[in-house]
Design a protein around this motif. Sequence first.
Motif, mmCIF file in Angstrom:
data_model
loop_
_atom_site.group_PDB
_atom_site.id
_atom_site.type_symbol
_atom_site.label_atom_id
_atom_site.label_comp_id
_atom_site.label_asym_id
_atom_site.label_seq_id
_atom_site.Cartn_x
_atom_site.Cartn_y
_atom_site.Cartn_z
ATOM 1 N N ASP A 1 0.603 0.816 17.276
ATOM 2 C CA ASP A 1 1.978 1.184 17.280
ATOM 3 C C ASP A 1 2.620 0.837 15.930
ATOM 4 O O ASP A 1 3.324 1.532 15.201
ATOM 5 N N LEU A 2 2.075 -0.105 15.475
ATOM 6 C CA LEU A 2 2.641 -0.944 14.150
ATOM 7 C C LEU A 2 2.003 0.182 12.846
ATOM 8 O O LEU A 2 2.647 0.211 11.990
ATOM 9 N N ILE A 3 0.884 0.571 13.131
ATOM 10 C CA ILE A 3 0.398 1.364 12.060
ATOM 11 C C ILE A 3 1.037 2.861 12.205
ATOM 12 O O ILE A 3 1.486 3.301 10.973
ATOM 13 N N LYS A 4 1.417 3.286 13.115
ATOM 14 C CA LYS A 4 2.217 4.383 13.213
ATOM 15 C C LYS A 4 3.618 4.278 12.734
ATOM 16 O O LYS A 4 4.196 5.238 12.140
ATOM 17 N N LYS A 5 4.129 3.306 12.816
ATOM 18 C CA LYS A 5 5.551 3.005 12.518
ATOM 19 C C LYS A 5 5.606 3.266 11.051
ATOM 20 O O LYS A 5 6.542 3.825 10.511
ATOM 21 N N ARG A 6 4.755 2.847 10.305
ATOM 22 C CA ARG A 6 4.867 3.025 8.859
ATOM 23 C C ARG A 6 4.525 4.500 8.497
ATOM 24 O O ARG A 6 5.044 5.155 7.640
ATOM 25 N N LEU A 7 3.678 5.012 9.169
ATOM 26 C CA LEU A 7 3.485 6.242 8.761
ATOM 27 C C LEU A 7 4.295 7.490 9.257
ATOM 28 O O LEU A 7 4.727 8.293 8.659
ATOM 29 N N MET A 8 5.043 6.985 10.390
ATOM 30 C CA MET A 8 6.185 7.863 10.805
ATOM 31 C C MET A 8 7.421 7.659 10.096
ATOM 32 O O MET A 8 8.531 8.643 9.729
ATOM 33 N N GLU A 9 7.714 6.568 9.481
ATOM 34 C CA GLU A 9 9.052 6.095 8.883
ATOM 35 C C GLU A 9 9.019 6.365 7.266
ATOM 36 O O GLU A 9 10.179 6.580 6.700
ATOM 37 N N ASP A 10 7.846 6.592 6.782
ATOM 38 C CA ASP A 10 7.840 6.603 5.299
ATOM 39 C C ASP A 10 7.003 7.743 4.729
ATOM 40 O O ASP A 10 5.771 7.843 4.818
ATOM 41 N N ASP A 11 7.782 8.822 4.682
ATOM 42 C CA ASP A 11 7.154 10.227 4.042
ATOM 43 C C ASP A 11 6.643 10.218 2.776
ATOM 44 O O ASP A 11 5.689 11.140 2.573
ATOM 45 N N ASP A 12 6.740 9.193 1.910
ATOM 46 C CA ASP A 12 6.293 8.958 0.860
ATOM 47 C C ASP A 12 4.864 8.417 0.892
ATOM 48 O O ASP A 12 4.090 8.413 0.002
ATOM 49 N N LEU B 1 1.010 -1.138 0.043
ATOM 50 C CA LEU B 1 0.063 -0.047 0.036
ATOM 51 C C LEU B 1 0.811 1.112 0.058
ATOM 52 O O LEU B 1 1.665 1.167 0.972
ATOM 53 N N ARG B 2 0.631 2.091 -0.839
ATOM 54 C CA ARG B 2 1.268 3.464 -1.041
ATOM 55 C C ARG B 2 0.311 4.670 -0.477
ATOM 56 O O ARG B 2 0.853 5.741 -0.318
ATOM 57 N N ALA B 3 -0.982 4.470 -0.256
ATOM 58 C CA ALA B 3 -1.822 5.667 -0.187
ATOM 59 C C ALA B 3 -3.035 4.764 0.686
ATOM 60 O O ALA B 3 -3.298 3.681 0.231
ATOM 61 N N VAL B 4 -3.579 5.516 1.511
ATOM 62 C CA VAL B 4 -5.026 5.238 2.092
ATOM 63 C C VAL B 4 -5.946 6.306 2.158
ATOM 64 O O VAL B 4 -5.403 7.369 2.702
ATOM 65 N N ILE B 5 -7.212 6.170 1.889
ATOM 66 C CA ILE B 5 -8.307 7.030 2.275
ATOM 67 C C ILE B 5 -8.849 6.751 3.498
ATOM 68 O O ILE B 5 -9.668 5.381 3.434
ATOM 69 N N HIS B 6 -8.871 7.398 4.252
ATOM 70 C CA HIS B 6 -9.381 7.104 5.422
ATOM 71 C C HIS B 6 -10.614 8.009 6.007
ATOM 72 O O HIS B 6 -10.793 9.208 5.935
ATOM 73 N N TYR B 7 -11.843 7.125 6.605
ATOM 74 C CA TYR B 7 -13.036 7.886 6.718
ATOM 75 C C TYR B 7 -13.978 6.896 7.665
ATOM 76 O O TYR B 7 -13.684 5.804 7.761
ATOM 77 N N ASN B 8 -14.848 7.505 8.460
ATOM 78 C CA ASN B 8 -15.614 7.146 9.423
ATOM 79 C C ASN B 8 -14.942 6.124 10.366
ATOM 80 O O ASN B 8 -15.688 5.142 10.945
ATOM 81 N N THR B 9 -14.059 6.484 10.809
ATOM 82 C CA THR B 9 -13.147 5.919 11.761
ATOM 83 C C THR B 9 -12.008 6.634 12.141
ATOM 84 O O THR B 9 -11.742 7.653 11.744
ATOM 85 N N SER B 10 -11.225 6.166 13.272
ATOM 86 C CA SER B 10 -9.867 6.864 13.579
ATOM 87 C C SER B 10 -8.957 5.765 14.012
ATOM 88 O O SER B 10 -9.009 5.321 15.107
ATOM 89 N N MET B 11 -8.300 5.136 12.846
ATOM 90 C CA MET B 11 -7.467 3.852 13.331
ATOM 91 C C MET B 11 -6.369 3.948 14.218
ATOM 92 O O MET B 11 -6.009 3.078 14.826
ATOM 93 N N ILE B 12 -5.897 5.188 14.360
ATOM 94 C CA ILE B 12 -4.735 5.437 15.569
ATOM 95 C C ILE B 12 -5.283 5.171 16.874
ATOM 96 O O ILE B 12 -4.853 4.672 17.817
ATOM 97 N N THR B 13 -6.469 5.495 17.173
ATOM 98 C CA THR B 13 -7.386 5.407 18.236
ATOM 99 C C THR B 13 -8.069 4.028 18.459
ATOM 100 O O THR B 13 -8.016 3.409 19.593
ATOM 101 N N THR B 14 -8.487 3.334 17.264
ATOM 102 C CA THR B 14 -9.211 2.104 17.531
ATOM 103 C C THR B 14 -8.938 0.868 17.094
ATOM 104 O O THR B 14 -9.373 -0.118 17.497
ATOM 105 N N ALA B 15 -7.967 0.932 16.063
ATOM 106 C CA ALA B 15 -7.192 -0.286 15.618
ATOM 107 C C ALA B 15 -6.230 -1.052 16.648
ATOM 108 O O ALA B 15 -5.710 -0.209 17.507
ATOM 109 N N PRO B 16 -6.294 -2.187 16.680
ATOM 110 C CA PRO B 16 -5.502 -2.792 17.649
ATOM 111 C C PRO B 16 -4.027 -2.777 17.255
ATOM 112 O O PRO B 16 -3.811 -2.643 15.886
ATOM 113 N N ASN B 17 -2.865 -2.777 18.255
ATOM 114 C CA ASN B 17 -1.608 -2.788 17.769
ATOM 115 C C ASN B 17 -1.346 -1.737 16.884
ATOM 116 O O ASN B 17 -0.668 -1.829 15.927
#
Length: 775
Positions: free
Chosen positions: A462-473, A444-460
């Motif tokens: 920190d694994l989501i944050k890792k990709r977002l913080m390490e890959d500025d592209d 995945l290179r892009a995500v359209i995010h709606y009707n949720t807040s994955m940083i708050t609600t998805a389990p684990n």
Amino acid sequence: MGASNINSDRRTFIKGTTACLVSVPLFGMSYTSTKYDKVEYKPTQTNDASEYHFVTCPRNCRDACSLVAEVQNGVMIDIQGNKAHPVTKGHPCVKGNTYREYLYQPNRILYPMKRVGKRKEGKWERISWDEAFELAGKKLTDIKNRYGGEAIGEMVYSGNEGHISKTIGPGNLLEKIGATRLVRNPCDWPRYQGTPSVIGTPYSKDMLETVDSDLYVTWGSNEAYTAVHWARFGQDVRRKNGGKLVTINSVRTPMANNSDMFIQLKPSTDPFFCLGVCKVLIEENLYNKEFVSKYAMGFEELVKETKEYTLEELAKACEITSKEIVEFARIYAAAKRPAIAHGDGGQRHFNGARLVRAVTFLPVLVGALNKKGAGLFWAYTNLNPCYDFSKVMPDLSPKDENGKTIKRQTANYVQFGRALRLDNPTSLDTESQVYKEVTLPTPLRAVIHYNTSMITTAPNSDLIKKRLMEDDDFYLIVLDPFHTDTVDYADLVLPAGTFLESEDVQNDQISGFVCYNAAAAKLVGESKINLEIFNGIAKAMGYKEECFNINDPKVVIKNMLDTPFSKSQGITYERLVKEGQVKPIRTVESMKEHFPYYPYCKTTDLKFKTPSGKAELYSKYFKDSGFHPVIDLETDWDYYEAHKEFGKNYLKKYPLYFMTPGTQLQNNSNWGTNKYILPRVLFDGYPELFMHKKDAQERGIKEGTVVSGVNEKGKAFFRVRITTDMNPGVTYAWNNIWCRTTKTDTGANILCSDGISDLGQGSTYTASFIEVAKV
């Protein structure tokens, strides 16, 4: 425009907005502080005549409350429950009563913005909608051309259950792109395997039938917090029918305190309890012999299983007494119309499908399935015949040279962090109902995010944050009315209207209403509804299909309701606007094409959609899937001990069972920063962690101590509440507290299991283990 100019610009912007914003002060997003509770909320009531609009609460709490919004000059000044609605009865929950504050709270996103600093820096530049659509269209088109449509994904769940907001608007765009689609598996998926394995249907009976019940068993649910009107159903059984109320849960809930009997099971041991109840029913001849003989198969195998264990052995596994099993079995058998209201708590274990299957045995044994007010009640009703989605969602999916739809990869909600990894991104094999992780061919290179807040609600998380913080592209587009945790990581922020500003229809999940939602209030700031936003992105990508030109929800609703069944039931757009909701008449005759089995066939001729046509107490499907064909007794502890990623040493390192139930004051992440609610879900700036006094004393922890909760997924910080509402060894924290509102930017979901249930590929939020220590 840089972040340094944002505050002065915001003042200028508010002065120039519409009458809606003049009437109600709006403060926009907070860029340096999360203490929203210190901002004064003072809506101004005009002297104009009031208008009243039916709206439906779109949250995933099952009740789908019917509300009446009072509006003056486009500004909502009040909201009340619809007194005519048989579920709501004029009374929304504590959260619903704050919808005026919710709509106009100070962290509303007022206009489109693009990120101009690093992620989490909070530096934004205000842009126009034209520029926003152009940016989104150009970026997504470039990614699709370079990597293929599957390099673009979605992240969505239940922030808005409206069909247009959640399904139709985004669905058309994502299908046209050929994007990776999301498997939305936090809830119910284990039930779709466990319950049908016995009775052939995943659908629930009508919750309003409980008016005829004489026993109400609330099982794995906390109605007083997560579905408040269910609490009334249970109390009405006692108050009006002279029946009994029984609570089965791992935590002493408010319902437990008001029950005739409370059975506190060790988490995930429900199958042991059910086998014990079956044993008593059979050995004391309390089961319905006629019903079992005529409508069930596998009874002999069940009898054999009950002889393998003593009641004392089964009770010990549950951490209860054998006397409790006997007492419940006798109460259940003595009831003429026993209702089991089975909540979501039981599904979110590694044995979720097997647990649900075991519970389903009980109404079969006592012959409750063909009695009004008796049987199984959860929250899933079939209203599919009311809609024709093909009229509003044309087939836009990519085709091969032969015109055949190309199979695309999927990501799943529960393991979204794994899908985001650049190195070995994985997801679930959707061809299999058991857990099978596969590598995603297209990262995945892009995500359209709606009707949720994955940083708050998805389990684990920190694994989501890792990709977002390490890959500025990586490119993240977020549609949201509010500045959530996820907005902090976005590249493009698009202000989405709330349900109070968006016309839509949705389903009531407990009784089967088609529910209408008016666009009651004017859109705040420059917000747009989801339908218009997704259509705008589609046009910016050069898509010209007619569906992308339809921004009027009224047109969509009329088209999707144009079905023979809706016509036969008198379900029209005009009637919905006038009445707020319409319920199809649920009879054998009207539902025979849609429910050709329990409970919509004749009570003397039950036909189950199982391989045998009967209720199956022995399941070849479960046996072929590697589980016990009758009642399987594996627990979460057994799973962790046996699984190669964990083992017995893992449970020694992280000995406390960790649950994340919902608080009374939020629904998932909704209402996360309301002035009225925020101070009540935090304990002096920290999320609350509830510990048994024995576990706390062993660790030198007192009431209010700041502690860390740790496992291999990460670390979160809490203040401790000492309690005896659960047994030693069990802890819990409220799920989905916004990290950005806490002093340490952490929350419970960091620690949640992103594992998968036994069958159905469901979540295991409840099945986590941690260690707790003083900070």
